[in-house]
Design a protein around this motif. Structure first.
Motif, mmCIF file in Angstrom:
data_model
loop_
_atom_site.group_PDB
_atom_site.id
_atom_site.type_symbol
_atom_site.label_atom_id
_atom_site.label_comp_id
_atom_site.label_asym_id
_atom_site.label_seq_id
_atom_site.Cartn_x
_atom_site.Cartn_y
_atom_site.Cartn_z
ATOM 1 N N GLU A 91 0.725 -1.301 -0.082
ATOM 2 C CA GLU A 91 0.051 0.000 0.167
ATOM 3 C C GLU A 91 1.032 1.430 0.086
ATOM 4 N N LEU B 93 -10.989 4.461 2.901
ATOM 5 C CA LEU B 93 -10.952 3.285 3.404
ATOM 6 C C LEU B 93 -10.396 3.047 4.623
ATOM 7 N N ARG B 94 -9.349 4.046 5.082
ATOM 8 C CA ARG B 94 -8.886 3.936 6.504
ATOM 9 C C ARG B 94 -9.648 4.512 7.395
ATOM 10 N N HIS B 95 -10.879 4.711 7.166
ATOM 11 C CA HIS B 95 -11.938 5.331 8.294
ATOM 12 C C HIS B 95 -12.504 4.192 8.635
ATOM 13 N N PHE B 96 -12.321 3.090 7.882
ATOM 14 C CA PHE B 96 -13.029 1.947 8.422
ATOM 15 C C PHE B 96 -12.211 0.942 9.248
ATOM 16 N N VAL C 54 -7.698 5.116 -0.648
ATOM 17 C CA VAL C 54 -7.111 4.612 0.438
ATOM 18 C C VAL C 54 -7.397 5.391 1.844
ATOM 19 N N GLU D 129 -12.187 -2.117 9.698
ATOM 20 C CA GLU D 129 -11.943 -3.535 9.082
ATOM 21 C C GLU D 129 -10.723 -3.403 7.897
ATOM 22 N N TYR D 130 -10.666 -2.235 7.527
ATOM 23 C CA TYR D 130 -9.628 -1.934 6.221
ATOM 24 C C TYR D 130 -8.306 -2.491 6.521
ATOM 25 N N ASP D 131 -7.634 -2.583 7.493
ATOM 26 C CA ASP D 131 -6.522 -3.032 7.883
ATOM 27 C C ASP D 131 -6.514 -4.537 7.911
ATOM 28 N N ARG E 105 -7.044 -5.469 4.167
ATOM 29 C CA ARG E 105 -5.673 -5.406 3.426
ATOM 30 C C ARG E 105 -4.941 -6.339 3.580
#
Length: 125
Positions: A68, A87-90, A84, A92-94, A97
């Motif tokens: 990333e 998505l980082r606000h969620f 990205v 579950e993102y990490d 990924r």
């Protein structure tokens, strides 16, 4: 550190293709596992051969985070940077990924049939 350094499995054709692809579109330096210096090795986690790593001024990113961050430092990101960041606000993102990274890493031989390059560790001297 002078510039970001991507440490990757240089005995994998799929990994080599991606590393070269990112390097050609950024100022990222590539170092394969077989070319690690003691200084670089000391920067990596103990089980470094489990995935790729991006070493930067900010720290060491491993596995999915390394790809990333390398992608975001390249000129191929376009609208991906904003995506990205969204998505980082969620929460579950990490996790997603990293799961995506593991799926690809566990199927490198299959993906290598689509894109691959002779790895440095297998090139004739």
């Amino acid at each position: 550190m002078e510039r970001p350094t991507l440490v990757y499995d240089d005995d994998c054709g799929f990994c080599t293709w991606w590393a070269d692809h990112l390097s050609e579109r950024s100022s990222i330096r590539l170092v394969g596992f077989s070319d690690l210096t003691p200084e670089l090795r000391a920067e990596l986690p103990e089980s470094y051969e489990d995935c790729s790593h991006l070493l930067t001024e900010e720290g060491v990113y491993s596995c999915g985070a390394s790809i990333e961050q390398a992608f975001l430092r390249s000129d191929i990101d376009g609208p991906a940077r904003e995506f990205v960041q969204f998505l980082r606000h969620f929460e579950e993102y990490d996790r997603l990924r990293e799961r995506g990274y593991q799926v690809v890493a566990n199927n490198r031989d299959l993906f290598g049939k689509i894109v691959s390059k002779t790895p440095p560790a297998r090139r004739d001297s």
